[in-house]
Scaffold this motif. Structure first.
Motif, short mmCIF file in Angstrom:
data_model
loop_
_atom_site.label_atom_id
_atom_site.label_comp_id
_atom_site.label_asym_id
_atom_site.label_seq_id
_atom_site.Cartn_x
_atom_site.Cartn_y
_atom_site.Cartn_z
N ARG B 97 0.84 -1.21 0.00
CA ARG B 97 0.00 0.00 0.00
C ARG B 97 0.87 1.25 0.00
O ARG B 97 1.84 1.35 0.73
CB ARG B 97 -0.92 -0.03 1.22
N GLY B 98 0.49 2.20 -0.85
CA GLY B 98 1.20 3.47 -0.90
C GLY B 98 2.57 3.38 -1.54
O GLY B 98 3.43 4.23 -1.31
N ALA B 99 2.81 2.36 -2.37
CA ALA B 99 4.10 2.24 -3.04
C ALA B 99 4.21 3.28 -4.16
O ALA B 99 3.19 3.72 -4.69
CB ALA B 99 4.29 0.84 -3.60
N LYS B 100 5.43 3.63 -4.51
CA LYS B 100 5.64 4.60 -5.59
C LYS B 100 5.04 4.09 -6.90
O LYS B 100 4.45 4.83 -7.66
CB LYS B 100 7.15 4.82 -5.79
N VAL B 101 5.24 2.80 -7.15
CA VAL B 101 4.71 2.19 -8.36
C VAL B 101 3.55 1.29 -7.97
O VAL B 101 3.74 0.30 -7.26
CB VAL B 101 5.79 1.37 -9.09
N ASP B 102 2.37 1.62 -8.43
CA ASP B 102 1.17 0.86 -8.07
C ASP B 102 1.15 -0.47 -8.83
O ASP B 102 1.32 -0.49 -10.05
CB ASP B 102 -0.07 1.70 -8.42
#
Lengths: 339, 339
Positions: B97-102
């Motif tokens: 969750r909330g990663a730079k790359v979804d």
């Protein structure tokens, strides 16, 4: 079915404005719904509040110190949470937890994927493995062995890949299939009238994978095939002793093990044994077909290719990447032949 | 990257023994880790405890009254939670969750699927849509328009399906491509030397989808094609006025709208307009190719087929279900022709 729906919503609060406006707005939504609130001490790890509703709803609202806002919303399947639909555009489809029919069957490369399964058609614990046949709206029935998606009725691409993608002529040829209990390979090859031996049939497939196996599993002997209910290893050893050879050996027993310690793992040991015996019963001009694994498991695939270089009888090989519809990942297939 | 990993573990406590042994066992694990515990009043909706750790870990332990135990475990990406690995075999891959790359790009039929994307290669907000090109280890670069997976470099199957799956001969034919900004259709068809018109190129594809478009998007005019940067509707109207016809019209503009109120929705209105104009510029013996949508969206597909029956010029049609590798769902394609 008393499954729980679990929605996740994530918002990056990139500016202080976001934080100042979004959080109070959310809090007011939850307060309106008469949820009882607990604010937690996070030891300086941002803001954390939990909300419990009278009908069993649970909301977890968290603002991480680096600005990520996460919301978790759990409710029973029959609970209406439509009023929270506007909270965020970034809402993923809900995780359905504890449902009678499990929809999540992770890929070999470890990704979370949801299938459109609506029914468990068949389930059995054999001496060797857990066998399930699940119905998917788009893939037809899916055979799942020990939690791994094995083959669906949509997956002719698998059968074509493991039989050489139309480049081979099986007419009159001696073919040995190791595994292939779903009957898919057998059903395709008998169309070309080879001689054939196959083994180890999984009962459920005969009934529930008919789009794959046709009627080939209904009897143990057909015009050009026989099905042997025996273990592979003693049978292969017998063929080696007799000097019997095959034009094609198709190994459909199992994917390449994911573990990368081939010296210790019994799966790798089994794989090497079968591989060595298979190549020994292969005609000098014969071909050996087998599946590999997910194209992303590069280390496991390299280890397999190392094993191919260590056989008592030297072989060359090539590989092909194929899209098998129900796998939701690209799959590697191997062809090997004697040097 | 300060993403949060979110593990979910679900256990069906079918017997009182389970409940009596599993819950205290779990509690003791969480206590050992010095998590501070809150037990919540659930108004008779089972047991609920939350645990907060010094390093920002959050555990939510819940036993629903019908016997479902759910555990949620959230921690920062660099936090080691190996000691909890043994809690359950039924653990799904973590939600990141909330990663730079979804990594989560739900399917058209609304399923949660995780892609192996590791990089955002290109991103732009055009006047019409949000354009992203993501890199996937197994699918190559993936074009994502407004959050929908549009085409990946692995998806020759899409291009083949929307050009008739090898059953057509395009040599010397007049072809009109509507959309097709990724260049995939153009790159395939020019191999057969047709005359061709195409339109509306997406800049990013020229650079980052080269396995799909080749060099066809580098210039606006080739030996047998021209790329027009114009809106479809005025162009089609002009062709209708001029009485110009095409042997093939390939509509690659958009999938069938998912909404099922075609009388109100502007997407359906646009679709009907384009469809009607396209058929009007189609040669009496010409073919119209287009994509449909997920095979599971039966209602939207039926509505589309209804529209096909209402055109100013009557048409017949057939459809085909195709596996496009990066879609992770089966996709319907249509062929229509004048009666």
């Amino acid at each position: 079915d008393m499954a729980v729906r679990h929605y996740t919503l994530d918002i990056n609060l990139s500016t202080p404005v976001d934080s100042a406006s979004v959080v109070p707005g959310l809090l007011s939504i939850f307060h309106e719904q008469e949820l009882s609130e607990t604010i937690h001490d996070t030891n300086g790890h941002g803001y954390l509040a939990t909300f419990v509703g009278k009908n069993g709803r649970l909301v977890v609202l968290r603002v991480h110190s680096h600005g990520l806002l996460t919301i978790d919303l759990q409710c029973h399947e029959d609970d209406d949470i439509a009023q929270l639909d506007n909270v965020s555009d970034q809402k993923l489809p809900a995780l359905v937890r504890g449902a009678k029919v499990d929809r999540y069957w992770p890929t070999a490369d470890g990704r979370l994927v949801e299938y459109d399964v609506d029914e468990v058609v068949y389930e059995e614990d054999s001496a060797y493995q857990n066998i399930k046949i699940l119905h998917s709206r788009q893939y037809g029935n899916i055979l799942v062995l020990d939690g791994d998606v094995n083959l669906a009725e949509s997956d002719l691409a698998y059968t074509q890949a493991i039989t050489g993608n139309g480049r081979e002529n099986y007419a009159g040829k001696e073919v040995l299939i190791l595994g292939g209990g779903d009957g898919g390979i057998l059903a395709e090859l008998v169309k070309q009238k080879p001689k054939m031996v196959t083994m180890k049939v999984i009962d459920g497939c005969k009934m529930y994978m008919r789009r794959t196996c046709g009627n080939t599993l209904d009897t143990l002997r057909g015009d050009c095939y026989q099905i042997l209910i025996e273990d592979c290893v003693p049978l292969l050893k017998k063929y080696v002793q007799e000097g019997r050879t095959f034009d094609y050996v198709i190994n459909d027993l199992t994917a390449i093990p994911i573990s990368t310690s081939p010296e210790e793992d019994s799966m790798w040991e089994f794989l090497r044994l079968i591989l060595d015996l298979s190549v020994r019963v292969l005609h000098p001009k014969g071909k050996y077909f087998t599946q590999g694994n997910s194209v992303n498991l590069k280390e496991a695939l390299s280890l397999y290719e190392e094993q191919l270089g260590k056989l008592s009888c030297p072989v060359d090989f090539q590989k092909e990447v194929v899209c098998v519809p129900s796998y939701l990942e690209q799959w590697v297939f191997y062809t090997a032949w004697k040097k």
